[in-house]
Motif scaffolding. Structure first.
Motif, PDB file in Angstrom:
ATOM      1  N   PRO A 122       0.828  -1.213   0.000  1.00  0.00           N
ATOM      2  CA  PRO A 122       0.000   0.000   0.000  1.00  0.00           C
ATOM      3  C   PRO A 122       0.862   1.264   0.000  1.00  0.00           C
ATOM      4  CG  PRO A 122      -0.763  -1.573   1.656  1.00  0.00           C
ATOM      5  CD  PRO A 122       0.551  -2.083   1.154  1.00  0.00           C
ATOM      6  N   LEU A 123       0.369   2.301  -0.647  1.00  0.00           N
ATOM      7  CA  LEU A 123       1.135   3.540  -0.756  1.00  0.00           C
ATOM      8  C   LEU A 123       1.546   4.074   0.608  1.00  0.00           C
ATOM      9  CD1 LEU A 123       2.209   5.798  -2.609  1.00  0.00           C
ATOM     10  CD2 LEU A 123      -0.024   6.908  -2.410  1.00  0.00           C
ATOM     11  N   SER A 124       0.643   4.027   1.582  1.00  0.00           N
ATOM     12  CA  SER A 124       0.942   4.578   2.908  1.00  0.00           C
ATOM     13  C   SER A 124       2.089   3.856   3.597  1.00  0.00           C
ATOM     14  CB  SER A 124      -0.309   4.529   3.790  1.00  0.00           C
ATOM     15  OG  SER A 124      -0.763   3.185   3.937  1.00  0.00           O
ATOM     16  N   ALA A 125       2.295   2.577   3.268  1.00  0.00           N
ATOM     17  CA  ALA A 125       3.357   1.798   3.917  1.00  0.00           C
ATOM     18  C   ALA A 125       4.744   2.337   3.608  1.00  0.00           C
ATOM     19  CB  ALA A 125       3.275   0.332   3.504  1.00  0.00           C
ATOM     20  N   TYR A 126       4.868   3.099   2.517  1.00  0.00           N
ATOM     21  CA  TYR A 126       6.163   3.677   2.174  1.00  0.00           C
ATOM     22  C   TYR A 126       6.554   4.830   3.097  1.00  0.00           C
ATOM     23  CZ  TYR A 126       6.339   0.809  -2.031  1.00  0.00           C
ATOM     24  OH  TYR A 126       6.394  -0.266  -2.905  1.00  0.00           O
ATOM     25  N   LEU A 127       5.651   5.215   4.001  1.00  0.00           N
ATOM     26  CA  LEU A 127       5.987   6.171   5.049  1.00  0.00           C
ATOM     27  C   LEU A 127       6.184   5.482   6.393  1.00  0.00           C
ATOM     28  CD1 LEU A 127       3.568   9.136   4.244  1.00  0.00           C
ATOM     29  CD2 LEU A 127       6.026   8.972   3.769  1.00  0.00           C
ATOM     30  N   GLY A 128       5.984   4.169   6.422  1.00  0.00           N
ATOM     31  CA  GLY A 128       6.082   3.434   7.679  1.00  0.00           C
ATOM     32  C   GLY A 128       6.979   2.225   7.565  1.00  0.00           C
ATOM     33  N   ALA A 129       6.357   1.052   7.464  1.00  0.00           N
ATOM     34  CA  ALA A 129       7.111  -0.203   7.490  1.00  0.00           C
ATOM     35  C   ALA A 129       8.099  -0.333   6.347  1.00  0.00           C
ATOM     36  CB  ALA A 129       6.139  -1.383   7.472  1.00  0.00           C
ATOM     37  N   ALA A 165       8.367  -2.802  14.194  1.00  0.00           N
ATOM     38  CA  ALA A 165       9.213  -3.457  13.187  1.00  0.00           C
ATOM     39  C   ALA A 165      10.450  -4.081  13.818  1.00  0.00           C
ATOM     40  CB  ALA A 165       9.621  -2.445  12.114  1.00  0.00           C
ATOM     41  N   VAL A 166      11.010  -3.428  14.839  1.00  0.00           N
ATOM     42  CA  VAL A 166      12.201  -3.966  15.507  1.00  0.00           C
ATOM     43  C   VAL A 166      11.933  -5.373  16.035  1.00  0.00           C
ATOM     44  CG1 VAL A 166      13.750  -3.733  17.492  1.00  0.00           C
ATOM     45  CG2 VAL A 166      13.182  -1.722  16.132  1.00  0.00           C
ATOM     46  N   GLY A 167      10.833  -5.514  16.772  1.00  0.00           N
ATOM     47  CA  GLY A 167      10.534  -6.819  17.365  1.00  0.00           C
ATOM     48  C   GLY A 167      10.297  -7.895  16.335  1.00  0.00           C
ATOM     49  N   GLN A 168       9.586  -7.555  15.266  1.00  0.00           N
ATOM     50  CA  GLN A 168       9.311  -8.557  14.229  1.00  0.00           C
ATOM     51  C   GLN A 168      10.576  -8.941  13.483  1.00  0.00           C
ATOM     52  OE1 GLN A 168       5.260  -8.010  12.131  1.00  0.00           O
ATOM     53  NE2 GLN A 168       5.652  -5.991  13.025  1.00  0.00           N
ATOM     54  N   LEU A 169      11.457  -7.982  13.227  1.00  0.00           N
ATOM     55  CA  LEU A 169      12.727  -8.303  12.571  1.00  0.00           C
ATOM     56  C   LEU A 169      13.609  -9.139  13.491  1.00  0.00           C
ATOM     57  CD1 LEU A 169      13.450  -4.855  10.884  1.00  0.00           C
ATOM     58  CD2 LEU A 169      12.887  -6.997   9.710  1.00  0.00           C
ATOM     59  N   ALA A 170      13.523  -8.897  14.789  1.00  0.00           N
ATOM     60  CA  ALA A 170      14.286  -9.707  15.741  1.00  0.00           C
ATOM     61  C   ALA A 170      13.780 -11.146  15.741  1.00  0.00           C
ATOM     62  CB  ALA A 170      14.184  -9.107  17.146  1.00  0.00           C
ATOM     63  N   TRP A 289      20.188   1.535   2.739  1.00  0.00           N
ATOM     64  CA  TRP A 289      18.737   1.574   2.528  1.00  0.00           C
ATOM     65  C   TRP A 289      18.258   0.545   1.506  1.00  0.00           C
ATOM     66  CZ3 TRP A 289      14.837   5.721   3.665  1.00  0.00           C
ATOM     67  CH2 TRP A 289      15.176   6.454   4.817  1.00  0.00           C
ATOM     68  N   PRO A 290      18.928   0.332   0.384  1.00  0.00           N
ATOM     69  CA  PRO A 290      18.424  -0.669  -0.572  1.00  0.00           C
ATOM     70  C   PRO A 290      18.282  -2.064   0.035  1.00  0.00           C
ATOM     71  CG  PRO A 290      20.023   0.744  -1.643  1.00  0.00           C
ATOM     72  CD  PRO A 290      20.078   1.086  -0.186  1.00  0.00           C
ATOM     73  N   ALA A 291      19.283  -2.484   0.833  1.00  0.00           N
ATOM     74  CA  ALA A 291      19.208  -3.805   1.464  1.00  0.00           C
ATOM     75  C   ALA A 291      18.062  -3.855   2.468  1.00  0.00           C
ATOM     76  CB  ALA A 291      20.538  -4.142   2.148  1.00  0.00           C
ATOM     77  N   ALA A 292      17.920  -2.776   3.237  1.00  0.00           N
ATOM     78  CA  ALA A 292      16.839  -2.727   4.225  1.00  0.00           C
ATOM     79  C   ALA A 292      15.472  -2.763   3.547  1.00  0.00           C
ATOM     80  CB  ALA A 292      16.976  -1.464   5.077  1.00  0.00           C
ATOM     81  N   LEU A 293      15.293  -1.933   2.531  1.00  0.00           N
ATOM     82  CA  LEU A 293      13.995  -1.852   1.859  1.00  0.00           C
ATOM     83  C   LEU A 293      13.651  -3.145   1.124  1.00  0.00           C
ATOM     84  CD1 LEU A 293      14.199   1.808   0.540  1.00  0.00           C
ATOM     85  CD2 LEU A 293      12.696   0.933   2.343  1.00  0.00           C
ATOM     86  N   LYS A 294      14.656  -3.850   0.653  1.00  0.00           N
ATOM     87  CA  LYS A 294      14.403  -5.134  -0.015  1.00  0.00           C
ATOM     88  C   LYS A 294      13.805  -6.129   0.970  1.00  0.00           C
ATOM     89  CE  LYS A 294      16.598  -8.822  -2.690  1.00  0.00           C
ATOM     90  NZ  LYS A 294      17.870  -9.329  -3.275  1.00  0.00           N
ATOM     91  N   GLU A 295      14.399  -6.224   2.162  1.00  0.00           N
ATOM     92  CA  GLU A 295      13.868  -7.154   3.161  1.00  0.00           C
ATOM     93  C   GLU A 295      12.504  -6.691   3.664  1.00  0.00           C
ATOM     94  OE1 GLU A 295      14.773  -9.255   7.492  1.00  0.00           O
ATOM     95  OE2 GLU A 295      16.324  -7.984   6.590  1.00  0.00           O
ATOM     96  N   LEU A 296      12.384  -5.405   3.986  1.00  0.00           N
ATOM     97  CA  LEU A 296      11.127  -4.884   4.520  1.00  0.00           C
ATOM     98  C   LEU A 296       9.993  -5.019   3.512  1.00  0.00           C
ATOM     99  CD1 LEU A 296      12.668  -1.680   6.118  1.00  0.00           C
ATOM    100  CD2 LEU A 296      11.630  -3.565   7.405  1.00  0.00           C
ATOM    101  N   GLY A 297      10.265  -4.665   2.246  1.00  0.00           N
ATOM    102  CA  GLY A 297       9.250  -4.769   1.212  1.00  0.00           C
ATOM    103  C   GLY A 297       8.780  -6.188   1.010  1.00  0.00           C
ATOM    104  N   GLY A 298       9.714  -7.126   1.024  1.00  0.00           N
ATOM    105  CA  GLY A 298       9.354  -8.531   0.870  1.00  0.00           C
ATOM    106  C   GLY A 298       8.498  -9.035   2.018  1.00  0.00           C
ATOM    107  N   LEU A 299       8.836  -8.616   3.237  1.00  0.00           N
ATOM    108  CA  LEU A 299       8.075  -9.064   4.405  1.00  0.00           C
ATOM    109  C   LEU A 299       6.670  -8.472   4.425  1.00  0.00           C
ATOM    110  CD1 LEU A 299      10.885  -8.862   7.126  1.00  0.00           C
ATOM    111  CD2 LEU A 299       9.829 -10.953   6.229  1.00  0.00           C
ATOM    112  N   VAL A 300       6.553  -7.198   4.047  1.00  0.00           N
ATOM    113  CA  VAL A 300       5.227  -6.571   4.015  1.00  0.00           C
ATOM    114  C   VAL A 300       4.376  -7.168   2.898  1.00  0.00           C
ATOM    115  CG1 VAL A 300       3.995  -4.416   3.532  1.00  0.00           C
ATOM    116  CG2 VAL A 300       5.919  -4.427   5.119  1.00  0.00           C
ATOM    117  N   THR A 302       4.396 -10.048   1.636  1.00  0.00           N
ATOM    118  CA  THR A 302       3.973 -11.417   1.920  1.00  0.00           C
ATOM    119  C   THR A 302       3.194 -11.537   3.229  1.00  0.00           C
ATOM    120  OG1 THR A 302       6.140 -11.857   2.928  1.00  0.00           O
ATOM    121  CG2 THR A 302       5.867 -12.434   0.604  1.00  0.00           C
ATOM    122  N   GLY A 303       2.923 -10.400   3.868  1.00  0.00           N
ATOM    123  CA  GLY A 303       2.142 -10.417   5.098  1.00  0.00           C
ATOM    124  C   GLY A 303       2.892 -10.860   6.326  1.00  0.00           C
ATOM    125  N   LYS A 304       4.219 -10.924   6.245  1.00  0.00           N
ATOM    126  CA  LYS A 304       5.012 -11.406   7.378  1.00  0.00           C
ATOM    127  C   LYS A 304       5.463 -10.278   8.305  1.00  0.00           C
ATOM    128  CE  LYS A 304       6.656 -15.387   4.748  1.00  0.00           C
ATOM    129  NZ  LYS A 304       7.810 -16.003   4.044  1.00  0.00           N
TER     130      LYS A 304
END
Length: 339
Positions: A122-129, A165-170, A289-300, A302-304
């Motif tokens: 979702p567009l709004s997620a690009y300001l958050g997760a 996000a910290v807790g879920q990534l942990a 940032w590219p590495a971070a956004l790749k992981e975050l985008g994939g997790l969001v 896929t609903g993880k």
């Protein structure tokens, strides 16, 4: 007939706690586009704690927010006019458009505007997760705390955009995740929806000793990593439970944003436990940032990676929503909806 752009400007600097009187709503015509420029209709504004520090004139890691200018802030929106070959009408974009309905930018400046794909995110997620808060969480966790499987990571403001996000990534990395949040509803959300192992309601504890006892129960093997968003009593309580060679990522100290002193009751524990404490500003690490956004985008996608948003509707409500954010009234990422 020309378009009218409504903006929220910083009218005065707060003395202590900020108020709605520090802001001003103004209307100005949108100028004609010059060659290379893009006009964006902002759909969402991001409200973030760092903005409080920018309202002050004192020394900080960033320049103060200028008076009588649009409040700084992240935005997502849609291109509605373009004289730049790289952007077409209808493109969804993320930028730093500030507290205003329209953003006119010279898109030839690299990085000032980024196109985003809203097919699975979702567009709004690009300001958050999948934006600055998510990358902040990713950097502090992976580059400073760097948890090993089986270790315990604690995060304050755990129901917020960064803390959640910290807790879920942990958890993705096999660590035990323990949150600290304000109120039973937020703690329930942190455990039941975000998947933390435990969450402590700091409002139930009047001092660091009481909170530390709760942390002892939630963290039977001590604390190996702590992601700090608050400071004060919460930091003191965590220090009492920290293991040898524990790591602390200093992200925010919201307990002192209005100029209050933030004493530390037992700094000797840094030495006793050979602790690593590191502050960071995520914008200084753009190469990651590219590495971070790749992981975050994939997790969001896929609903993880789950998140929640609080959306205040209308630009005129941005100041009150921001003041509520500073008092912890928001639940998850605080946004202002403009469409």
């Amino acid at each position: 007939m020309s378009l009218i752009n409504r903006q929220i400007q910083l009218a005065s600097r707060p003395a202590g706690e900020p108020s709605a009187e520090n802001f001003r709503l103004v209307s100005t015509p949108v100028p004609a586009l010059a060659e290379g420029q893009v006009l964006v209709r902002n759909h969402y504004l991001s409200l973030d704690p760092y903005m409080r520090g920018r309202m002050n004139e004192g020394k900080s890691y960033a320049q103060p927010q200028p008076l009588d200018e649009v409040m700084i802030g992240g935005t997502v929106g849609e291109v509605v006019a373009s004289r730049n070959e790289h952007f077409q009408v209808g493109d969804k974009v993320v930028g730093m458009g500030g507290w205003q309905e329209y953003q006119l930018v010279d898109a030839s400046q690299r990085g000032v505007l980024q196109k985003v794909d809203t097919t699975h995110i979702p567009l709004s997620a690009y300001l958050g997760a999948v934006g600055m808060p998510g990358v902040t969480a990713w950097y502090g966790l992976t580059q400073i705390i760097a948890p090993k499987a089986g270790e315990t990571v604690v995060v304050s403001a755990a129901s917020g955009a960064v803390g959640g996000a910290v807790g879920q990534l942990a958890k993705v990395r096999g660590a035990r995740a323990v949150g600290i949040a304000g109120g039973a509803d937020k703690c329930r959300y942190v455990v039941e929806e975000l998947g933390f192992d435990a969450c402590i309601d700091y409002k139930e504890h009047r001092d660091a000793r009481s909170l530390s006892a709760a942390l002892k129960s939630a963290c039977p093997n001590g604390i190996d990593g702590y992601f700090e968003n608050v400071g004060g009593m919460i930091l003191d309580a965590v220090m009492l439970r920290a293991n040898a060679f524990s790591r602390v990522a200093m992200c925010g100290m919201i307990s002192g944003y209005n100029g209050e002193p933030i004493p530390m009751s037992a700094p000797q524990l840094i030495l006793v436990n050979r602790m690593k404490i590191e502050g960071f500003i995520v914008s200084e690490h753009m190469e990651l940032w590219p590495a971070a956004l790749k992981e975050l985008g994939g997790l969001v996608a896929t609903g993880k990676l789950k998140y929640r948003e609080s959306v205040a509707q209308g630009l005129e409500n941005a100041p009150e929503a921001f003041l509520g954010l500073l008092k912890g009234r928001n639940f998850g990422k605080q946004l202002v909806g403009l469409i």
